[in-house]
Design an enzyme around this catalytic site. Structure first.
Site, PDB file in Angstrom:
ATOM      1  N   ARG A 182       9.737  36.956  20.140  1.00  0.00           N
ATOM      2  CA  ARG A 182       9.460  35.619  19.613  1.00  0.00           C
ATOM      3  C   ARG A 182       8.002  35.236  19.850  1.00  0.00           C
ATOM      4  O   ARG A 182       7.401  34.511  19.072  1.00  0.00           O
ATOM      5  CB  ARG A 182      10.381  34.580  20.281  1.00  0.00           C
ATOM      6  CG  ARG A 182      10.163  33.166  19.718  1.00  0.00           C
ATOM      7  CD  ARG A 182      11.065  32.125  20.371  1.00  0.00           C
ATOM      8  NE  ARG A 182      10.780  31.960  21.782  1.00  0.00           N
ATOM      9  CZ  ARG A 182      11.565  32.356  22.772  1.00  0.00           C
ATOM     10  NH1 ARG A 182      12.701  32.970  22.501  1.00  0.00           N
ATOM     11  NH2 ARG A 182      11.224  32.170  24.019  1.00  0.00           N
ATOM     12  N   TYR A 207       4.026  17.131  -0.171  1.00  0.00           N
ATOM     13  CA  TYR A 207       5.165  17.971  -0.565  1.00  0.00           C
ATOM     14  C   TYR A 207       6.456  17.279  -0.155  1.00  0.00           C
ATOM     15  O   TYR A 207       6.558  16.687   0.932  1.00  0.00           O
ATOM     16  CB  TYR A 207       5.012  19.335   0.096  1.00  0.00           C
ATOM     17  CG  TYR A 207       6.209  20.232   0.047  1.00  0.00           C
ATOM     18  CD1 TYR A 207       6.814  20.568  -1.156  1.00  0.00           C
ATOM     19  CD2 TYR A 207       6.730  20.778   1.218  1.00  0.00           C
ATOM     20  CE1 TYR A 207       7.912  21.406  -1.200  1.00  0.00           C
ATOM     21  CE2 TYR A 207       7.816  21.625   1.193  1.00  0.00           C
ATOM     22  CZ  TYR A 207       8.414  21.924  -0.020  1.00  0.00           C
ATOM     23  OH  TYR A 207       9.503  22.759  -0.055  1.00  0.00           O
ATOM     24  N   LYS A 255       3.706  31.478  -0.660  1.00  0.00           N
ATOM     25  CA  LYS A 255       3.125  31.237  -1.977  1.00  0.00           C
ATOM     26  C   LYS A 255       2.056  32.278  -2.299  1.00  0.00           C
ATOM     27  O   LYS A 255       2.321  33.474  -2.308  1.00  0.00           O
ATOM     28  CB  LYS A 255       2.596  29.811  -2.040  1.00  0.00           C
ATOM     29  CG  LYS A 255       3.568  28.746  -1.524  1.00  0.00           C
ATOM     30  CD  LYS A 255       4.924  28.771  -2.184  1.00  0.00           C
ATOM     31  CE  LYS A 255       5.770  27.538  -1.897  1.00  0.00           C
ATOM     32  NZ  LYS A 255       6.108  27.301  -0.498  1.00  0.00           N
ATOM     33  N   ASP A 312      -3.556  21.229   4.466  1.00  0.00           N
ATOM     34  CA  ASP A 312      -2.679  22.207   3.818  1.00  0.00           C
ATOM     35  C   ASP A 312      -3.415  22.718   2.585  1.00  0.00           C
ATOM     36  O   ASP A 312      -3.602  21.996   1.607  1.00  0.00           O
ATOM     37  CB  ASP A 312      -1.360  21.548   3.427  1.00  0.00           C
ATOM     38  CG  ASP A 312      -0.371  22.525   2.796  1.00  0.00           C
ATOM     39  OD1 ASP A 312      -0.812  23.572   2.279  1.00  0.00           O
ATOM     40  OD2 ASP A 312       0.835  22.222   2.800  1.00  0.00           O
TER      41      ASP A 312
END
Length: 411
Positions: free
Chosen positions: A73, A126, A223, A198
């Site tokens: 992790r 968003y 993306k 962003d």
């Protein structure tokens, strides 16, 4: 001029070439990976392990002292290569990759903000980020202050002694409004407040917010950076001290939103062709935007490199091309948008963006459908019921234009 040509003189001391001056595309392919360190494998291996063994207790102690290099992790060699490569391309000191773009936002705000703190955001975000700032953060005692950052002067009244972060997208989803990073950063920094941007809609190939004064850059790696629609991922990039906090608190025990090493491998693969793909996305999107702007069925088009776009001057200042995202509306409104989408034969009706495939969707239709199970579902600021969002892919642009034309006929 492309982003890669702008970067030809960047000194890069961590590449196998030992400090040669390498361009953007070369670093996107080679940075932070030397085949000699991995049994001469040309592609980075995928380390599928949940934990690590050590030859001695002292070696185990040394790994722990390096910041959690004990458990997958907290550390994985494949994801580490991706973090270093992305940070290098953005001009950041360090990077952190996580499981999704929303995991990146959650890691950012839950690591840096506490009860009583304030977060200033642009009025349009968003949709899932909107849900986070409207429904989640107030539950933890974090006040969210929406502001119209298209006028950076509005920050003066919005920032208080409790403000810890200013956060916005540019280009802004879904209308591709462009916010002036340097002007916003200057006002925030004058009050000792960090700025996070962003930059998913642009990618580091077309825009690097740190060069314009931002402190932290966020990407949905799902993306453009991955670019192939086959995995999820998110990234945070910035100064080493802040990224250490995001790793040691956010990823380690607040969100635990680890990116899988196989996803990191896929994103590294996609990153190698980022500039080539962004050039094609941008060129095709501009052609389609011009076509739509001239079409009698189309009421308006929003694309940052159109002369008609209200922010095109800022776009040219901080972006090298306009990317592949555009929005438009029809004179026939909501019903016309649904009819047009149903007529499409090549473009794929789907959410997400940045894939090789062109993706198109109608936010108002999805919002109405969601209201059947979520009464509070609503369109985000600035989005009307006529808006159609199009992510232009890598198909032949003449085929995309033909499909749109036939779908718009007689509307």
């Amino acid at each position: 001029m492309t982003a890669s040509s702008e970067q030809d003189n960047v000194q890069d001391h961590s590449d196998p070439s030992h400090g040669a001056r390498l361009g953007f595309d070369t670093r996107a392919i080679h940075h932070a990976f030397d085949p000699a360190d991995f049994s001469r494998a040309v592609q980075p291996p995928v380390f599928l392990t949940s934990t690590y063994g050590f030859e001695s207790v002292a070696a185990n102690d040394a790994a722990a002292a390096l910041g959690g290099r004990l458990y997958a992790r907290e550390y994985n060699p494949t994801t580490e290569i991706l973090e270093k490569r992305l940070a290098n391309l953005e001009g950041a000191e360090a990077g952190l990759v996580v499981s999704t773009g929303m995991a990146a936002f959650g890691t950012l705000v839950l690591s840096l903000l506490s009860q009583g703190d304030e977060l200033v955001v642009h009025k349009t975000l968003y949709s899932n980020t909107v849900a986070m700032v409207e429904q989640c953060l107030p539950r933890f005692g974090i006040r969210v202050v929406p502001v119209d950052l298209s006028n950076p002067n509005n920050l003066d009244a919005a920032i208080t002694d409790k403000t810890r972060l200013v956060y916005f997208e540019t280009p802004v989803n879904p209308l591709s409004a462009i916010l002036d990073i340097s002007a916003i950063a200057a006002r925030a920094h004058a009050r000792n407040v960090k700025v996070a941007v962003d930059s998913t809609f642009a990618s580091p190939s077309l825009q690097r917010p740190i060069e314009h004064g931002a402190d932290i850059v966020l990407h949905s790696l799902t993306k453009y950076i991955n670019g192939h629609g086959d995995t999820l991922g998110g990234a945070l990039l910035g100064d080493a001290e802040t990224l250490h906090t995001l790793h040691e608190t956010g990823l380690r025990y607040i969100t635990g939103a680890t990116l899988s090493p196989h996803s990191a491998f896929l994103i590294l693969r996609g990153l190698k062709t980022l500039s080539l793909r962004m050039e094609r996305h941008s060129a095709s999107a501009l052609i389609i935007a011009h076509m739509l702007e001239a079409h009698p069925a189309v009421a308006w088009v929003s694309y940052p490199f159109l002369d008609s776009h209200p922010d095109h001057t800022i776009a040219h200042k901080q972006m090298t091309q306009g990317a592949g995202m555009l929005a438009f509306g029809l004179h026939a409104g909501f019903d016309g948008a649904r009819t047009m989408l149903d007529r499409l034969q090549l473009l794929t009706r789907a959410v997400s963006l940045g894939d090789t495939d062109s993706l198109i969707y109608h936010p108002a239709s999805i919002t109405r459908a969601r209201q059947a199970i979520r009464k509070d579902a609503h369109l985000i600021e600035g989005v009307g019921e006529d808006l159609v969002r199009l992510s232009v892919g890598l198909e032949d642009v003449s085929d995309l234009v033909a499909d749109l034309r036939q779908a718009l006929q007689d509307l």
